[in-house]
Design a protein around this motif. Structure first.
Motif, PDB file in Angstrom:
ATOM      1  N   LYS A 184       4.859   1.704 -12.461  1.00 35.18           N
ATOM      2  CA  LYS A 184       3.537   1.341 -11.924  1.00 35.18           C
ATOM      3  C   LYS A 184       2.574   1.707 -13.046  1.00 35.18           C
ATOM      4  O   LYS A 184       1.761   2.625 -12.925  1.00 35.18           O
TER       5      LYS A 184
ATOM      6  N   TYR B 227       2.211  -7.697  -0.259  1.00 38.71           N
ATOM      7  CA  TYR B 227       1.420  -6.679  -0.957  1.00 38.71           C
ATOM      8  C   TYR B 227      -0.021  -7.133  -1.152  1.00 38.71           C
ATOM      9  O   TYR B 227      -0.958  -6.348  -0.986  1.00 38.71           O
TER      10      TYR B 227
ATOM     11  N   ARG C  45      -1.659   1.317  -1.000  1.00 45.47           N
ATOM     12  CA  ARG C  45      -0.241   1.004  -1.273  1.00 45.47           C
ATOM     13  C   ARG C  45      -0.093   0.149  -2.528  1.00 45.47           C
ATOM     14  O   ARG C  45       0.823   0.346  -3.315  1.00 45.47           O
TER      15      ARG C  45
ATOM     16  N   GLN D 257      -0.065   2.379  -5.463  1.00 48.58           N
ATOM     17  CA  GLN D 257       1.007   3.377  -5.553  1.00 48.58           C
ATOM     18  C   GLN D 257       2.403   2.767  -5.679  1.00 48.58           C
ATOM     19  O   GLN D 257       3.279   3.332  -6.322  1.00 48.58           O
ATOM     20  N   GLU D 258       2.633   1.610  -5.033  1.00 44.05           N
ATOM     21  CA  GLU D 258       4.002   1.079  -4.961  1.00 44.05           C
ATOM     22  C   GLU D 258       4.235  -0.042  -5.974  1.00 44.05           C
ATOM     23  O   GLU D 258       3.309  -0.780  -6.305  1.00 44.05           O
TER      24      GLU D 258
END
Ligand code: NAI
Ligand code: MG
Length: 502
Positions: A277, A361, A399, A402-403
């Motif tokens: 990431k 996402y 999210r 972070q993901e």
């Protein structure tokens, strides 16, 4: 050209790639082309239109076991076990030559199978693969131990011997199928190991073409084996196998954990190259034009399906609008289409599953309050296309920040002058640590920040930094070990310490 018509798309393949794609595909075990014992197959899907265009064997644990036995035999006895380092290096060099000679064909197969732009496949994946094979061929003859001076001063002559680790299981993903295979195969062969390679179920074809080239180069039977099949069956069987000495994996952090648990059966050696990431930080003094093109390629190259993709963009307020204006117009100008079309810059994602994941996402980022600057979802009427997307006003708790998304989605986080010292802490606030980049003209700051960023590869005024000679790998949950350079040879060798009483 209609993307919906398979025949139109397949017309873009050259004759060599067409002949390869249309043949009956088999497993490569012990120098022979064989069907899977149970006779099952997997569909190979063209991500530009969702149609099945080939089938490969669905290998399972019984096929893995045959391949491991062949690799064990080739490791312990026969031509490979007895081969001089020089002869091994020459074979590896020849394999590099064959990849180079067949580069256009390999690039077309990859573009069809994975969806990526054929020029990226040709000048990225395939070019890097033969460069790495040639580079690693050179290490074959330079793998040495050391003489050691003993602390005790005892009358001993002591030295280390560096020898191949043994039978290696190698499990690779679909994002750079051929290149990920070569990252693992080249150093293992240079070190004198034998291999069972398990390509990703989504993109098995270039690994099978590589096996043909291994055969053509003249490697002894059993040195290199390829078993196509699903991760949960063939992959898991390889990771668990008690006669495999080392497992090397590239893929998701989630499966990386499973590999590690499976390796516990015999405590085989493990190297892992997992998710990322990666942050990109733009300071107020950056050269904006250069930064924009580096950032665009940092996130959009390979449709963002890159473990090192720069997915979090930290932008100093003073330059944020200008950088974003440049990025939005860059993103909108990228030409979308099937990978086999020479003009395509953004192809489809690899699978329906991956497209759904990425679209989910984007929706989650918007639901959590991000602002959509461009893109936002799927494109076209068929195939797995997702538009290059930029989400502004994101923050570290979301999210999407972070993901790992693994798609063409950039998350923007603005920072003020007052927050500048804090931005490195924010950039390090991730379970991953694969890559990072800094854009600034201040060389002191560049080096200072490079030392503070917790990532395996750091770019200064560039993002993707990659070369056969440069160690590559991750901090934190991005993995264990370093591939490429001398460090890759270390991954595939064991040390013996020898003491001779004088
Ligand atoms: P994955 O990690 O499931 O697949 C990678 C390889 O592992 C494939 O060859 C697969 O067959 C194999 N595999 C799967 N389960 C296994 C098991 N239990 N034992 C042994 N081998 C197994 O990745 P997937 O599902 O294709 O993609 C999901 C996400 O993973 C992506 O969205 C992305 O975030 C991440 N990913 C990261 C990659 C990287 O380069 N770091 C590459 C591919 C995916
Ligand atoms: Mg998976």
């Amino acid at each position: 050209m209609s993307v919906e018509n398979t025949n139109d798309l397949l017309a873009l393949l050259g004759p060599a790639a067409t002949a390869f794609v249309n043949k009956e595909h088999k497993l490569f075990i012990d120098g022979e082309w064989v069907s899977a014992v149970k006779g099952e197959t997997l569909d190979v899907i063209n991500p530009a239109n969702g149609e099945v265009f080939a089938r490969v064997p669905a290998g399972e644990s019984i096929d893995i076991d045959r391949a491991v036995k062949a690799a064990r035999r080739a490791f312990e006895q026969g031509a490979w076990a007895e081969m001089s380092p020089s002869a091994r290096g020459k074979l590896l060099w020849r394999l590099g030559d064959l990849v180079e000679k067949n580069a256009d064909e390999l690039a077309q197969i990859e573009a069809l199978d994975n969806g990526k732009p054929v020029n990226d496949a040709r000048w990225g994946d395939v070019a890097f693969s033969h460069e790495l094979l040639h580079y690693m061929a050179g290490w074959s003859t330079k793998i040495n131990g050391e003489t050691i001076s003993l602390v005790s001063g005892a009358p001993f002559h002591a030295y280390t011997l560096r020898t191949p680790v043994g039978v290696c299981g190698q499990i690779v993903p679909w994002n750079f199928s051929l290149m990920m295979a070569v990252w693992k195969v080249a150093p293992a062969l240079a070190a004198g190991c034998t291999i069972v390679l398990k390509p990703a179920e989504q993109t098995p074809l270039t690994a099978l073409r590589l096996a043909e080239l291994v055969e053509e180069a003249g490697f002894p039977a059993g040195v290199f084996n390829v078993v196509t099949g699903n991760g949960e069956t063939a992959g898991a069987a390889l990771a668990e196998h008690t006669d495999v000495d080392k497992i090397a994996f590239t893929g998701s952090t989630e499966v990386g954990r499973k590999i590690l648990a499976a390796a516990g059966t015999n405590l085989k050696k493990v190297s892992l190259e997992l998710g990322g990431k990666s942050p990109m930080i733009v300071y107020a003094d950056a050269d904006i034009d250069k930064a924009v093109s580096a950032i665009a390629s940092g996130i959009f190259y390979n449709m963002g399906q890159t473990c090192t993709a720069g997915t979090r963009l930290y932008l100093h307020n003073d330059v944020a609008d200008k950088v974003l204006e440049g990025l939005v117009s860059h993103a909108r100008a990228l030409k979308m289409g099937p990978g086999l079309d020479q003009e395509t810059q953004i192809g489809p994602l690899v699978s329906a599953e991956q497209k759904q994941r990425v679209c989910d996402y984007i929706a989650s980022g918007l639901a959590e309050g991000a602002t959509l600057l461009t893109g936002g979802g799927s494109w076209g009427t068929s195939g797995y296309f997702v538009e290059p997307t930029i989400l502004d006003n994101t923050h570290n708790d979301m999210r999407v920040v972070q993901e790992e998304i693994f798609g063409p989605v950039l998350c923007v986080i603005r920072f003020s002058e007052a927050e500048e010292e804090n931005v490195v802490i924010q950039a390090n606030n991730s379970i991953y640590g694969l890559a990072a980049s800094i854009f600034t003209q201040d060389i002191s700051r560049a080096h200072r920040v490079a030392k503070r960023l917790k990532a395996g590869t750091i770019g200064i005024n560039t993002h993707h930094v990659i070369d056969p000679a440069l160690p590559f790998g991750g901090f934190k949950q991005s993995g264990w070990g370093r591939e490429m350079g001398w460090e890759a040879i270390e991954l595939y060798t064991e040390l013996r310490s020898v003491g001779v009483a004088l």
